[in-house]
Design an enzyme around this catalytic site. Structure first.
Site, mmCIF file in Angstrom:
data_model
loop_
_atom_site.group_PDB
_atom_site.id
_atom_site.type_symbol
_atom_site.label_atom_id
_atom_site.label_comp_id
_atom_site.label_asym_id
_atom_site.label_seq_id
_atom_site.Cartn_x
_atom_site.Cartn_y
_atom_site.Cartn_z
ATOM 1 N N GLY A 8 0.865 -1.249 0.121
ATOM 2 C CA GLY A 8 0.123 -0.044 -0.121
ATOM 3 C C GLY A 8 0.903 1.355 -0.059
ATOM 4 N N ILE A 12 0.227 1.852 -7.187
ATOM 5 C CA ILE A 12 -1.318 1.502 -7.188
ATOM 6 C C ILE A 12 -1.781 1.498 -5.872
ATOM 7 C CG2 ILE A 12 -3.058 0.331 -8.376
ATOM 8 C CD1 ILE A 12 -0.852 -0.695 -10.358
ATOM 9 N N LEU A 37 8.468 -1.557 2.542
ATOM 10 C CA LEU A 37 9.180 -0.354 2.185
ATOM 11 C C LEU A 37 10.463 -0.652 1.536
ATOM 12 C CD1 LEU A 37 8.348 1.871 5.147
ATOM 13 C CD2 LEU A 37 7.042 1.832 3.115
ATOM 14 N N THR A 38 10.313 -1.390 0.283
ATOM 15 C CA THR A 38 11.548 -1.369 -0.469
ATOM 16 C C THR A 38 11.867 -0.237 -1.258
ATOM 17 O OG1 THR A 38 10.232 -1.920 -2.679
ATOM 18 C CG2 THR A 38 10.625 -3.922 -1.045
ATOM 19 N N ASP A 63 7.270 -7.943 5.383
ATOM 20 C CA ASP A 63 7.778 -8.543 4.298
ATOM 21 C C ASP A 63 6.724 -9.841 3.847
ATOM 22 O OD1 ASP A 63 8.786 -10.267 2.068
ATOM 23 O OD2 ASP A 63 10.809 -9.148 2.834
ATOM 24 N N THR A 128 -1.547 -8.890 -13.802
ATOM 25 C CA THR A 128 -1.300 -7.784 -15.078
ATOM 26 C C THR A 128 -1.356 -8.540 -16.296
ATOM 27 O OG1 THR A 128 0.806 -7.078 -15.991
ATOM 28 C CG2 THR A 128 1.164 -8.792 -14.699
ATOM 29 N N ASP A 129 -1.929 -7.604 -17.378
ATOM 30 C CA ASP A 129 -2.029 -8.034 -18.530
ATOM 31 C C ASP A 129 -0.630 -8.692 -19.226
ATOM 32 O OD1 ASP A 129 -0.306 -5.679 -19.178
ATOM 33 O OD2 ASP A 129 -2.064 -4.937 -20.643
ATOM 34 N N GLU A 130 0.293 -8.544 -18.780
ATOM 35 C CA GLU A 130 1.641 -8.982 -19.118
ATOM 36 C C GLU A 130 1.615 -10.500 -19.162
ATOM 37 O OE1 GLU A 130 5.336 -6.766 -18.177
ATOM 38 O OE2 GLU A 130 4.153 -4.842 -17.776
ATOM 39 N N TYR A 152 9.509 -11.001 -14.602
ATOM 40 C CA TYR A 152 8.462 -10.152 -13.851
ATOM 41 C C TYR A 152 7.265 -10.756 -14.309
ATOM 42 C CZ TYR A 152 4.821 -6.999 -13.264
ATOM 43 O OH TYR A 152 3.588 -6.377 -12.861
ATOM 44 N N ALA A 154 6.547 -13.693 -15.471
ATOM 45 C CA ALA A 154 6.253 -15.224 -15.060
ATOM 46 C C ALA A 154 6.101 -15.355 -13.800
ATOM 47 C CB ALA A 154 7.805 -15.774 -15.453
ATOM 48 N N LYS A 156 4.575 -13.209 -12.022
ATOM 49 C CA LYS A 156 3.046 -12.857 -11.830
ATOM 50 C C LYS A 156 2.093 -13.932 -12.233
ATOM 51 C CE LYS A 156 1.510 -9.227 -10.248
ATOM 52 N NZ LYS A 156 1.543 -8.940 -8.874
ATOM 53 N N ASN A 182 -0.427 1.073 -15.810
ATOM 54 C CA ASN A 182 -1.069 2.111 -15.187
ATOM 55 C C ASN A 182 -0.232 3.444 -15.337
ATOM 56 O OD1 ASN A 182 -2.906 1.199 -12.350
ATOM 57 N ND2 ASN A 182 -2.185 -0.075 -13.972
ATOM 58 N N LYS A 191 9.591 4.191 -14.325
ATOM 59 C CA LYS A 191 8.610 3.818 -15.274
ATOM 60 C C LYS A 191 8.552 4.747 -16.131
ATOM 61 C CE LYS A 191 8.025 -0.038 -12.705
ATOM 62 N NZ LYS A 191 6.904 -0.226 -11.612
HETATM 63 P P1 NAD Z 1 5.392 -0.469 -6.981
HETATM 64 O O1 NAD Z 1 6.501 -0.983 -7.363
HETATM 65 O O2 NAD Z 1 5.095 0.944 -7.266
HETATM 66 O O3 NAD Z 1 4.991 -0.712 -5.467
HETATM 67 C C1 NAD Z 1 5.163 -1.968 -4.946
HETATM 68 C C2 NAD Z 1 5.072 -1.993 -3.308
HETATM 69 O O4 NAD Z 1 5.110 -3.288 -2.780
HETATM 70 C C3 NAD Z 1 5.940 -1.082 -2.850
HETATM 71 O O5 NAD Z 1 5.556 -0.339 -1.806
HETATM 72 C C4 NAD Z 1 6.908 -2.161 -2.082
HETATM 73 O O6 NAD Z 1 7.450 -1.506 -1.082
HETATM 74 C C5 NAD Z 1 6.009 -3.365 -1.890
HETATM 75 N N1 NAD Z 1 6.491 -4.452 -1.688
HETATM 76 C C6 NAD Z 1 7.457 -5.284 -2.727
HETATM 77 N N2 NAD Z 1 8.020 -6.346 -2.077
HETATM 78 C C7 NAD Z 1 7.418 -6.518 -1.064
HETATM 79 C C8 NAD Z 1 7.398 -7.502 0.018
HETATM 80 N N3 NAD Z 1 8.304 -8.571 -0.117
HETATM 81 N N4 NAD Z 1 6.619 -7.482 1.099
HETATM 82 C C9 NAD Z 1 5.756 -6.368 1.308
HETATM 83 N N5 NAD Z 1 5.822 -5.322 0.485
HETATM 84 C C10 NAD Z 1 6.536 -5.331 -0.597
HETATM 85 O O7 NAD Z 1 4.154 -1.383 -7.833
HETATM 86 P P2 NAD Z 1 3.143 -0.819 -8.746
HETATM 87 O O8 NAD Z 1 3.010 -0.294 -9.898
HETATM 88 O O9 NAD Z 1 2.173 0.021 -7.519
HETATM 89 O O10 NAD Z 1 2.228 -2.220 -8.755
HETATM 90 C C11 NAD Z 1 1.370 -2.791 -7.671
HETATM 91 C C12 NAD Z 1 0.867 -4.092 -8.176
HETATM 92 O O11 NAD Z 1 0.065 -3.891 -9.497
HETATM 93 C C13 NAD Z 1 2.111 -5.243 -8.539
HETATM 94 O O12 NAD Z 1 1.688 -6.592 -8.090
HETATM 95 C C14 NAD Z 1 1.842 -5.266 -9.994
HETATM 96 O O13 NAD Z 1 2.484 -6.275 -10.346
HETATM 97 C C15 NAD Z 1 0.649 -4.730 -10.126
HETATM 98 N N6 NAD Z 1 0.485 -4.221 -11.695
HETATM 99 C C16 NAD Z 1 1.067 -3.051 -11.940
HETATM 100 C C17 NAD Z 1 0.938 -2.367 -13.113
HETATM 101 C C18 NAD Z 1 1.303 -0.999 -13.436
HETATM 102 O O14 NAD Z 1 1.379 -0.451 -14.388
HETATM 103 N N7 NAD Z 1 2.191 -0.477 -12.415
HETATM 104 C C19 NAD Z 1 0.091 -3.083 -14.046
HETATM 105 C C20 NAD Z 1 -0.585 -4.151 -13.964
HETATM 106 C C21 NAD Z 1 -0.300 -4.891 -12.483
#
Ligand code: NAD
Length: 329
Positions: A8, A12, A37-38, A63, A128-130, A152, A154, A156, A182, A191
Site C-alpha cells: 500500500g 497503485i 518499504l522497498t 515482508d 497484470t496483462d503482461e 516479472y 512469469a 506474476k 497504469n 517507469k
Molecule cells: P510499486 O513497485 O510502485 O509498489 C510495490 C509496493 O510493494 C512497494 O510499496 C513495495 O515496498 C512493496 N513490496 C515489494 N515487495 C514487498 C514484500 N516482499 N513485502 C511487502 N511489500 C513489498 O508497484 P505498482 O506499480 O504499484 O504495482 C502494484 C501491483 O500492481 C503489483 O502487483 C504489480 O504487479 C501490479 N500491476 C502493476 C501495473 C503497473 O502498470 N504499475 C500494471 C498491472 C499490474
C-alpha cells in the site's frame, strides 16, 4: 470491512488507499497497509496525500515473503479482505535479478494465501496483462493461455496459479484482476511515463527503446491509476470468487506516440529522444478485452487520454519534493 492492503505504499496501492478513504463511499472501513518499504515504497505516499493520521488507517511494516510477519499482521488486524498489491514490479530489474521477483511475488503470495486459509471473505490478487504475453492483433480474454515473456510476468503468472490452486484446494475466496499499464500520480520515476516527464523537467533527454526495424513502435494499453482503483473496488464488491477479470484502459498507443505527447507538453521535439536498445524479450504489444468486466457492470471510460497525460505531467512539475529523492534509486 477490514481490508489488509499489501504494497500500500507503492504506486497503485497508495492510490487505492486514497480512493477507499476519500472516494469509495464505503462508510465502515478499516485499512491496514502492510508494506516492506522497498526502494519502491519509500515515497511516503500516504503522508504526501495527507492521510497518515486518518483514524481508519494503520500501517505495519513487513515482508510478505516472511511467514511470521504475515501471521503477525493477520493476528493483529484480523482482516476480512486482503488485496495483494505487494510485488517487485519493474521488468528491467527482473531481467538483472529474477530471484527477488520469485521471493516477493511468488513466495509472498503463497504466504498470504496460506496464512489466511479459512479467515477471509475475499482475497484479491492484483495481476497484470503482461501474463498473456504479446500479440500483434486482437485482444486476450480471461480464458486465454498465460504465456509470459519476462521474469516479472512469469512471477506474476506463477502467483496467479497458486491463487487459483488455493481456491480449488482450500476454497480460498480468490479473485484475480489483470490490468493494463497504469499511469498517474505517485508512480516511481523508473517507469516510462514518469521517467520521461522527470527527465524533461531536468532538461535531460528521454531514453526510448529503438531499433531500425522497430523504432519505438511497441504498443501498450494505458489505464489511469484512478480508473484501475475504481475497477478493482467494483470487482472486489461484485466479482465472483474463483474468477479472473481483465481491466483494460482502452487507450492503446505505441511508445513513440506517448513519447511525442510528453515532449509536446514540454514544448520539445524528437531532438530530446535518445535511442537505446530494446530490452531482452521486449513484448511488442499487450491488449486485453474488457467484455467480462463490462458484463459485471464496469467499463473503463478513458476520457481524453492526452488531457490526463497532461495532468500527470503537471502533477510531476508541482510535486518535485515527492519524486526528487526517489529519482535514480
Ligand atoms: P510499486 O513497485 O510502485 O509498489 C510495490 C509496493 O510493494 C512497494 O510499496 C513495495 O515496498 C512493496 N513490496 C515489494 N515487495 C514487498 C514484500 N516482499 N513485502 C511487502 N511489500 C513489498 O508497484 P505498482 O506499480 O504499484 O504495482 C502494484 C501491483 O500492481 C503489483 O502487483 C504489480 O504487479 C501490479 N500491476 C502493476 C501495473 C503497473 O502498470 N504499475 C500494471 C498491472 C499490474
Amino acid at each position: 470491512m477490514k481490508i489488509l492492503i499489501t504494497g500500500g505504499s507503492g504506486f497503485i496501492g497508495s492510490n487505492f488507499i486514497r480512493f477507499l478513504l476519500e472516494d469509495s463511499g464505503e462508510e465502515n472501513l478499516e485499512i491496514c497497509n502492510f508494506d516492506k518499504l522497498t526502494y519502491a515504497g519509500q515515497g511516503k505516499n500516504i503522508g504526501h496525500m495527507g492521510l497518515s493520521h486518518d483514524p481508519r488507517y494503520t500501517f505495519i511494516r513487513g515482508d510478505v515473503s516472511i511467514r511470521e510477519q504475515v501471521e503477525h499482521a493477520l493476528d493483529l488486524f484480523d482482516p476480512s479482505v486482503i488485496v495483494n498489491f505487494a510485488a517487485e514490479s519493474h521488468v528491467d530489474r527482473s531481467i538483472s535479478n529474477s530471484m527477488d521477483f520469485v521471493t516477493s511475488n511468488v513466495s509472498g503470495t503463497v504466504n498470504l494465501l496460506d496464512v489466511s486459509i479459512g479467515k477471509l471473505e475475499k482475497f484479491v490478487q492484483i495481476s497484470t496483462d503482461e501474463v498473456y504475453g504479446s500479440r500483434k492483433e486482437g485482444s486476450f480474454n480471461e480464458d486465454d493461455l498465460l504465456n509470459p515473456s519476462s521474469p516479472y510476468s512469469a512471477s506474476k503468472a506463477a502467483a496467479e496459479q497458486f491463487a487459483v490452486a488455493y481456491h480449488k484446494t482450500h476454497s480460498a475466496p480468490v479473485i484475480i484482476t489483470r490490468s493494463s499499464n497504469n499511469y498517474g500520480p505517485f508512480q516511481l520515476p523508473e517507469k516510462l511515463i514518469p521517467l520521461f516527464i522527470t527527465n524533461l523537467i531536468d532538461g535531460k533527454k528521454v531514453p526510448l527503446m529503438w531499433s531500425e526495424d522497430n523504432p519505438g513502435l511497441n504498443v501498450r494499453d494505458w489505464i489511469h491509476v484512478e480508473d484501475n482503483c475504481r475497477a478493482i473496488w467494483h470487482i472486489l464488491n461484485h466479482g465472483k470468487v474463483g474468477e479472473v477479470y481483465n481491466i483494460p484502459g482502452n487507450s492503446e498507443l505505441n511508445n513513440l506516440e506517448i513519447t511525442r505527447a510528453i515532449l509536446y507538453y514540454f514544448g520539445k521535439g524528437d531532438e530530446m529522444i535518445e535511442h537505446i536498445p530494446h530490452r531482452k524479450g521486449h513484448d511488442f504489444r499487450y491488449s486485453i478485452s474488457g467484455d467480462k468486466l463490462a458484463d459485471l457492470g464496469f467499463k473503463v471510460d478513458p476520457g481524453s487520454f492526452y488531457k490526463r497525460l497532461d495532468e500527470t505531467c503537471k502533477w510531476y512539475e508541482e510535486n518535485q519534493s515527492w519524486w526528487r529523492p526517489l529519482k535514480g534509486k
